[in-house]
Design a protein around this motif. Structure first.
Motif, short mmCIF file in Angstrom:
data_model
loop_
_atom_site.label_atom_id
_atom_site.label_comp_id
_atom_site.label_asym_id
_atom_site.label_seq_id
_atom_site.Cartn_x
_atom_site.Cartn_y
_atom_site.Cartn_z
N ALA A 192 8.22 2.34 4.87
CA ALA A 192 8.63 2.53 3.48
C ALA A 192 7.44 2.41 2.55
O ALA A 192 6.47 1.70 2.83
N GLY A 193 7.54 3.09 1.40
CA GLY A 193 6.59 2.91 0.32
C GLY A 193 5.40 3.85 0.36
O GLY A 193 5.16 4.56 1.34
N GLN A 194 4.66 3.82 -0.73
CA GLN A 194 3.47 4.65 -0.89
C GLN A 194 2.28 3.74 -1.19
O GLN A 194 2.33 2.91 -2.10
N THR A 195 1.21 3.88 -0.41
CA THR A 195 0.03 3.04 -0.61
C THR A 195 -1.16 3.70 0.07
O THR A 195 -1.09 4.86 0.49
N THR A 196 -2.27 2.98 0.16
CA THR A 196 -3.42 3.44 0.93
C THR A 196 -3.85 2.34 1.89
O THR A 196 -3.67 1.15 1.61
N THR A 231 12.73 -1.55 -6.06
CA THR A 231 11.76 -2.57 -5.68
C THR A 231 10.46 -2.00 -5.12
O THR A 231 9.53 -2.76 -4.85
N GLU A 232 10.41 -0.68 -4.95
CA GLU A 232 9.19 0.01 -4.48
C GLU A 232 8.62 -0.64 -3.21
O GLU A 232 7.41 -0.84 -3.08
N VAL A 233 9.51 -0.99 -2.30
CA VAL A 233 9.12 -1.71 -1.09
C VAL A 233 8.09 -0.93 -0.28
O VAL A 233 8.22 0.27 -0.05
N ILE A 234 7.05 -1.65 0.15
CA ILE A 234 6.07 -1.15 1.12
C ILE A 234 6.30 -1.92 2.42
O ILE A 234 6.33 -3.15 2.42
N TYR A 235 6.49 -1.17 3.52
CA TYR A 235 6.77 -1.77 4.81
C TYR A 235 5.94 -1.01 5.85
O TYR A 235 6.25 0.13 6.18
N LEU A 236 4.88 -1.65 6.33
CA LEU A 236 3.98 -1.04 7.30
C LEU A 236 3.92 -1.89 8.56
O LEU A 236 3.90 -3.12 8.49
N ASP A 237 3.87 -1.22 9.70
CA ASP A 237 3.60 -1.87 10.98
C ASP A 237 2.22 -1.39 11.42
O ASP A 237 2.04 -0.20 11.70
N GLN A 292 2.44 7.66 3.06
CA GLN A 292 3.77 7.74 2.47
C GLN A 292 4.79 7.39 3.53
O GLN A 292 4.91 8.08 4.54
N GLY A 293 5.52 6.29 3.32
CA GLY A 293 6.53 5.88 4.27
C GLY A 293 7.75 6.78 4.23
O GLY A 293 7.93 7.58 3.30
N PHE A 294 8.61 6.63 5.23
CA PHE A 294 9.82 7.45 5.28
C PHE A 294 10.75 7.16 4.12
O PHE A 294 11.27 8.07 3.49
N PHE A 295 10.95 5.87 3.83
CA PHE A 295 11.88 5.47 2.76
C PHE A 295 11.13 5.25 1.46
O PHE A 295 10.02 4.69 1.45
N SER A 296 11.74 5.67 0.36
CA SER A 296 11.24 5.38 -0.99
C SER A 296 12.33 4.59 -1.71
O SER A 296 13.42 5.14 -1.96
#
Length: 284
Positions: free
Chosen positions: A156-160, A175-181, A167-171
């Protein structure tokens, strides 16, 4: 750009939920405002079927969202609306409980490893009573990128990360959640920006990492809550690959009232949720 510092660390503690499912509770419980908009993170994982076979029989939710991420294994979801979904290796389910859902999460395996995470994300007051909905997303549909020294699964979310746009799958609008593995090779580092008004945390689930300019150690099964604005810098100084979740989100800055599977803004709303569930009208 300045590097963020570790504000607080906590080691995941053993717990059980559902029908005796053994898990690690990474965070949850009192003083939830410091994690806002996140409410809870559990890691479940075992090679022993007895640790997970009971699953999570039918139970209610109201007022928030659950994000289930399966690293390994198969879990079937059923709800009161008649939806049925199967999460398999690498899949993600994002479920919005809204005004109410009654669902079950049951293993569809009797042997082998089951490993994954469930994250709870709060909903703003004005959306707590929206109709329930969910999406089951297969692993191949979740953005995944392999780079020199690290890989990222962008849930989820957009970041660098290291100046590479992701760009994550979910937007998630509220809460503009960023979720990275992220998987990080030995002797490598990654950096990602964090704005001052976001809460952010790193949970290492395999390996041994360090965080920030002071290289604060973060061993496996440990969460670091970060403070301030700047870059989140994570280093792997060990000889084996490290894997960690990076979570960030915009706080709702609203009162939080929780009673088990209900998360609202005050005690009166919690009492109403309990009455609605007891009277069979939670989902109406």
């Amino acid at each position: 750009m300045s590097q963020l510092q570790v504000q607080e660390q906590m080691v995941a503690r053993r717990a059980s939920d559902g029908d005796g499912v053994k898990l690690l509770r990474v965070f949850g419980g009192p003083n939830l405002q410091r994690f806002d908009p996140f409410l809870m993170l559990d890691e479940f994982g075992s090679e022993e079927a007895a640790d997970y076979i009971g699953g999570f029989p039918p139970h209610p939710h109201r007022g928030f969202e659950t994000v289930t991420y399966m690293l390994q294994g198969k879990m079937e979801h059923r709800d009161h609306i008649g939806n049925v979904g199967l999460l398999e290796d690498g899949g993600v389910q994002w479920m919005t409980a809204g005004k109410g859902i009654i669902h079950s999460e049951m293993p569809k395996q009797t042997e082998g490893r089951m490993h994954g995470f469930q994250l709870w994300v709060n909903l703003p007051a004005e959306r707590k009573m929206i109709p329930a909905q969910y999406q089951d997303i297969a692993a191949d549909d979740i953005p995944f990128q392999q780079f020199d020294g690290f890989s990222v699964k962008a849930i989820a979310g957009q970041t660098t990360v290291n100046d590479i746009a992701l760009q994550g799958f979910f937007s998630i609008e509220d809460t503009e959640v960023i979720y990275l593995d992220i998987s990080l090779a030995p002797q490598q580092s990654v950096r990602t920006p964090k704005s001052d008004d976001f809460n952010a945390m790193v949970y290492c689930y395999e390996g041994d990492i360090s965080i920030g300019k002071d290289a604060i150690g973060n061993k496996a099964k440990t969460l670091s809550l970060l403070s301030g604005a700047g870059e989140i810098v994570v280093q792997n100084n060990s000889t084996t690959t490290a894997r960690f979740l990076l979570l960030a989100g915009k706080p709702l800055n609203q009162p939080i009232a929780q009673y088990g599977p209900f998360v609202m803004n005050d005690q009166q709303q919690i009492d109403q949720a309990i009455r609605d569930y007891q009277n069979g009208v939670l989902t109406e």
